[in-house]
Scaffold this active site. Structure first.
Site, PDB file in Angstrom:
ATOM      1  N   GLU A 200      34.496  54.285  37.959  1.00 29.27           N
ATOM      2  CA  GLU A 200      33.505  54.746  38.943  1.00 29.27           C
ATOM      3  C   GLU A 200      32.669  55.956  38.526  1.00 29.27           C
ATOM      4  OE1 GLU A 200      35.615  55.185  42.659  1.00 29.27           O
ATOM      5  OE2 GLU A 200      36.239  53.091  42.664  1.00 29.27           O
TER       6      GLU A 200
ATOM      7  N   ASN B 293      35.281  50.439  34.505  1.00 23.65           N
ATOM      8  CA  ASN B 293      35.540  49.763  35.784  1.00 23.65           C
ATOM      9  C   ASN B 293      34.743  50.423  36.910  1.00 23.65           C
ATOM     10  OD1 ASN B 293      37.186  47.803  37.296  1.00 23.65           O
ATOM     11  ND2 ASN B 293      38.184  49.600  38.209  1.00 23.65           N
TER      12      ASN B 293
ATOM     13  N   HIS C  41      35.662  44.668  45.995  1.00 24.78           N
ATOM     14  CA  HIS C  41      36.163  44.891  47.355  1.00 24.78           C
ATOM     15  C   HIS C  41      35.084  44.356  48.294  1.00 24.78           C
ATOM     16  CE1 HIS C  41      39.510  47.243  45.909  1.00 24.78           C
ATOM     17  NE2 HIS C  41      38.679  47.977  45.182  1.00 24.78           N
TER      18      HIS C  41
ATOM     19  N   GLU D 236      39.815  44.175  41.169  1.00 27.26           N
ATOM     20  CA  GLU D 236      40.426  44.689  42.411  1.00 27.26           C
ATOM     21  C   GLU D 236      40.031  43.836  43.614  1.00 27.26           C
ATOM     22  OE1 GLU D 236      39.758  48.913  42.884  1.00 27.26           O
ATOM     23  OE2 GLU D 236      39.997  49.300  40.738  1.00 27.26           O
TER      24      GLU D 236
ATOM     25  N   ASP E 180      39.548  42.076  46.869  1.00 23.24           N
ATOM     26  CA  ASP E 180      40.035  41.824  48.226  1.00 23.24           C
ATOM     27  C   ASP E 180      38.812  41.545  49.092  1.00 23.24           C
ATOM     28  OD1 ASP E 180      39.128  44.491  48.688  1.00 23.24           O
ATOM     29  OD2 ASP E 180      41.166  45.292  48.640  1.00 23.24           O
TER      30      ASP E 180
HETATM   31  C1  XIL Z   1      43.157  53.000  46.219  1.00 24.28           C
HETATM   32  C2  XIL Z   1      44.595  52.640  46.540  1.00 24.28           C
HETATM   33  O1  XIL Z   1      44.649  51.296  46.866  1.00 24.28           O
HETATM   34  C3  XIL Z   1      45.103  53.500  47.674  1.00 24.28           C
HETATM   35  O2  XIL Z   1      46.489  53.257  47.875  1.00 24.28           O
HETATM   36  C4  XIL Z   1      44.869  54.982  47.391  1.00 24.28           C
HETATM   37  O3  XIL Z   1      45.209  55.757  48.515  1.00 24.28           O
HETATM   38  C5  XIL Z   1      43.412  55.221  47.039  1.00 24.28           C
HETATM   39  O4  XIL Z   1      43.021  54.386  45.978  1.00 24.28           O
HETATM   40  N1  XIL Z   1      38.865  51.627  43.743  1.00 24.28           N
HETATM   41  C6  XIL Z   1      39.826  51.896  42.826  1.00 24.28           C
HETATM   42  C7  XIL Z   1      41.252  52.018  43.248  1.00 24.28           C
HETATM   43  O5  XIL Z   1      39.539  51.922  41.619  1.00 24.28           O
HETATM   44  O6  XIL Z   1      41.977  52.921  42.449  1.00 24.28           O
HETATM   45  C8  XIL Z   1      41.383  52.397  44.706  1.00 24.28           C
HETATM   46  O7  XIL Z   1      42.753  52.299  45.061  1.00 24.28           O
HETATM   47  C9  XIL Z   1      40.518  51.490  45.547  1.00 24.28           C
HETATM   48  C10 XIL Z   1      39.054  51.582  45.171  1.00 24.28           C
END
Ligand code: XIL
Length: 749
Positions: A154, A195, A231, A261, A263
């Site tokens: 990020e 990422n 996400h 990631e 979802d």
């Molecule tokens: C999130 C985790 O899922 C949580 O448990 C934590 O509190 C915060 O981070 N992008 C990312 C991940 O790269 O590391 C993040 O994970 C979600 C968004």
């Protein structure tokens, strides 16, 4: 037809729903494809391994693990120089014991950093030392055991600029190349990734992410691919063609592209419909992963909805993963599994959709989803819960002044759906006085529906005066309209006979709500004719059409039926006084538009009651300066929320050539800092009811220009909560901040 989404041989979705109470007889996900084709991963927290069911399902279904938190700085280096690998080690051991690969996450990030790092004041040299030591220690600790590393996470902001993180501010952009170099030195065999989120398509941010990895590669930095988080939101339309184009350009560089990631969150309850929409999106992502060799990792951000970050981070949202809270597979699981099986059996034939030209599409099409069943026209609102309600947003009767009238006088919204070749619609209307007995017909209170199948096709204008059916038209269709509830509700069905199905089609469309409040009069007496788009009230001539999209298999708008002339217009203004001062006289000649679509509510974009919030805006130009005025009527003003964007504010989204910027002015304050070139100012009246602005743009002159544009008015009524509304002049999913869903501002010469 829900099973249309499923290729031959796969389980239709409804059946899948019926058997979703078990994993059924099919193979676990990790056993379907060989590891070189696709690894199927899950993020997880080490502590959950202690739960028998969790460990069991995890190792049976997945062959790749990502530590959800345990390899982040706050866990692994809680004190400066003191490393704690206990949790991360356990996770890696679990993976090794069960024949799983590991994606390490993340060596550099700006969140979940330990206090000593966040609070410490370090020189550039110190920060470089700290970063080098951390990366070498951590990547070195797992040398030979972790196959993939998210090296930098990020680094970009939403507009594609550098995110102002502790690393960027302290070191400058070189921290990225250095991080990859150090990771490579620590473990030369590990594969290294950049990422980020919202980078999957072709938005400004996605383009910036692509340019970043390309540039690193050109500089000889050891980088092996990019990860995109995904996400996502259930019910959104995936821009599959754009995602495909983005994967292809990475593939051309010889880079891998990981889905890291995934979802797909649902707002409110996980209804069958929401789960089906979610399944379709998961399926689409899996198709992309299976189609492209470059995508060799597909990871979901968690194993089960029982343990997901979503409800903690997105209030009111949940249910994003493949397994529910009882570890039962959801329709999404079956959808993903079915695609993987097709691939295994050499029956996977999917091709990505053709990419649309986004030029000429000035407005998001109104989406008409497929109805789960044929809705009756007997005023059952529950049948319409799968469709989105859109507001009637602009009054096209008053020339350049297109603002909405008072909602005490008239207001309304509509929803559309389709089944087979029938378009269904429902209009809800609030009117203080109903007039339905004057001549000519069009001066009565009515609903009009405009349709056109394509550029060279005939168009139709159907009109139903309040209380009456559609008047017949010479169009090859059957049409029926029924009024209910004393003219408050109108429902209709229009079946064009010349098509078998509307699925996948994009048509010209418009809908109008006419209001006359003066009985016994004749011509020109309507006080308003409201449309969901601006225009010149010439729909009856076959002009000023918007688009309606009927999502089919690909869920992607793939054609522009004919050039949509629709834009917002800025004329030249002579602004007197200091920059940012407001004199109503200067603005008499300009177009005036409503803020009408609440993009925070995905089920109903109509604005809140005017007693709560409403507003309008005018823009003009002089030379290369964009001038504007926002009129704001708000009952409660909140400006002290900790997140800037959650406050009452005005946001402006501008895309000039490839340069994109989002500007924000909180009520009472000037534009917030932004590195976008040019001078600008925003000024508010003391009572917060008028904001006037001037923004210099990077062009010689604006005369004759067209730029990507949007404007939003945010309303928060309680500082302890989020915003209630964010009002735009166009429909959308509130993603203009990514440079998407912009409309066009036309600088009339
Ligand atoms: C999130 C985790 O899922 C949580 O448990 C934590 O509190 C915060 O981070 N992008 C990312 C991940 O790269 O590391 C993040 O994970 C979600 C968004």
């Amino acid at each position: 037809m829900l099973n249309k989404h499923f290729p031959k041989g796969a389980k239709p979705l409804l059946l899948a729903l019926a058997v979703s109470s078990s994993f059924a007889q099919a193979d676990p996900l990790r056993e379907i494809l060989d590891e070189n084709t696709l690894l199927i991963g899950s993020a997880m927290m080490t502590d959950h391994i202690a739960e028998k069911k969790f460990a069991e399902v995890l190792k049976t279904e997945f062959n790749l693990l990502t530590p959800e938190n345990e390899m982040k700085w706050s866990y692994i280096q809680p004190q400066r120089g003191v490393y704690d690998f206990s949790k991360a080690d356990k996770l890696v051991e679990f993976a090794e014991k069960n024949g799983m690969e590991v994606r390490g996450h993340a060596l550099v990030w700006h969140i979940q950093n330990p206090e000593w790092l966040e609070e410490g004041e370090f020189t550039r040299e110190e920060l470089l030392e700290i970063l080098e030591e951390h990366i070498k220690t951590v990547a070195g600790h797992y040398k030979g055991r972790i196959k993939y590393w998210d090296v930098v996470n990020e680094a970009l902001d939403d507009a594609g600029g550098w995110r102002e993180t502790i690393w960027y501010k302290g070191i400058g952009e070189e921290y990225i190349a250095k991080a990859f170099q150090w990771a490579h030195e620590a473990d030369p065999d590990a594969l290294l990734y950049y990422n980020d989120y919202s980078t999957e398509g072709t938005t400004p941010k996605a383009n910036a992410a692509y340019r970043l990895v390309k540039q690193l590669q050109e500089q000889g930095v050891p980088i092996h691919g990019a990860g995109t988080q995904l996400h996502l939101i259930s019910g959104d339309i995936l821009r599959t063609a754009n995602i495909a184009a983005n994967i292809e350009r990475h593939e051309e560089l010889g880079l891998e592209y990981h889905f890291t990631e995934v979802d797909i969150r649902i707002q409110g309850d996980a209804t069958d419909r929401a789960l089906a929409e979610q399944a379709t999106m998961y399926e689409e992502l899996m198709k992309l992963a299976l189609h492209y060799d470059a995508v060799n990792v597909f990871t979901t951000w968690g194993l089960t909805d029982k343990y997901s970050w979503i409800p903690h981070w997105f209030k009111g949202w949940d249910h994003g993963l493949l397994l529910d809270k009882q570890y039962q597979p959801k329709p999404a699981y079956h959808a993903v599994q079915a695609q993987m099986e097709l691939k295994r059996d050499d029956k996977f034939e999917w091709q990505p959709p053709v990419r649309i030209a986004t030029e000429n599409r000035y407005l998001q099409a109104f989406v008409s989803p497929e109805a789960p069943q044929r809705p009756s026209l007997n005023n059952d609102a529950s049948l319409w819960q799968d469709a989105t309600y859109y507001p009637f947003a602009f009054n096209q009767l008053e020339g350049r002044d297109q603002r909405l009238p008072s909602d005490q006088e008239i207001s309304g919204k509509f929803a559309v759906m389709y089944k087979g070749n029938t378009l269904y619609g429902r209009v809800e209307r609030e009117d203080n006085i109903t007039i339905n007995n004057v001549e000519p017909d069009y001066e009565n209170d009515s609903v009009e529906v405009f349709l056109r199948a394509g550029k060279d096709q005939p168009f139709v204008q159907y009109r139903a005066i309040v209380g009456q059916d559609f008047a017949p038209q010479g169009y090859d269709a059957t049409a029926k309209g029924v009024w209910h509830d004393d003219g408050k509700v109108f429902e209709f069905a229009i079946t064009p006979n010349f098509v078998d199905t509307l699925a996948g089609k994009t048509w010209g469309f418009n809908i109008a709500l006419s209001d006359n409040d003066k009985a016994g009069t004749e011509h020109g007496q309507r006080s308003s004719q409201l449309y969901p788009v601006t225009g010149t009230n010439s729909g009856y001539l076959g002009e000023d059409f918007a688009e309606i999209f009927f999502p089919g298999q690909n869920l992607e708008i793939s054609a522009i039926p004919f050039e949509i002339p629709y834009t917002f217009k800025a004329v030249e203004v002579q602004v007197s006084g200091e920059p940012g001062s407001y004199k109503p006289m200067d603005w008499l000649n300009t177009y005036h538009y409503s803020f009408a679509f609440n993009q925070l509510n995905r089920r109903d974009m109509s604005p809140p009651a005017q007693s709560d919030i409403y507003g309008s805006w005018q823009v003009g130009y002089q030379g290369n300066v964009l001038y504007g005025v926002v009129h704001r009527h708000d009952d409660v003003t909140v400006t002290n929320h900790e997140h800037d964007w959650e406050n009452d504010n005005v946001e402006l989204f501008l895309k000039v050539g490839e340069q994109f910027v989002q500007l924000r002015s909180i009520v009472g304050q000037d534009w917030q800092d932004n590195s976008f070139p040019g001078e600008r100012v925003a000024k508010w009246s003391d009572d917060g009811s008028v904001m006037s602005f001037a923004v210099e743009l990077p062009v010689e002159t604006l005369a004759g220009e067209r730029i990507g544009f949007n404007i939003a008015l945010s309303d928060n009524d309680d500082a302890s909560e989020g915003r209630k509304a964010q009002l735009y002049p166009v429909p959308g999913t509130n993603s203009s901040y990514l440079g998407e869903e912009l409309t066009v501002l036309d600088f009339v010469r």
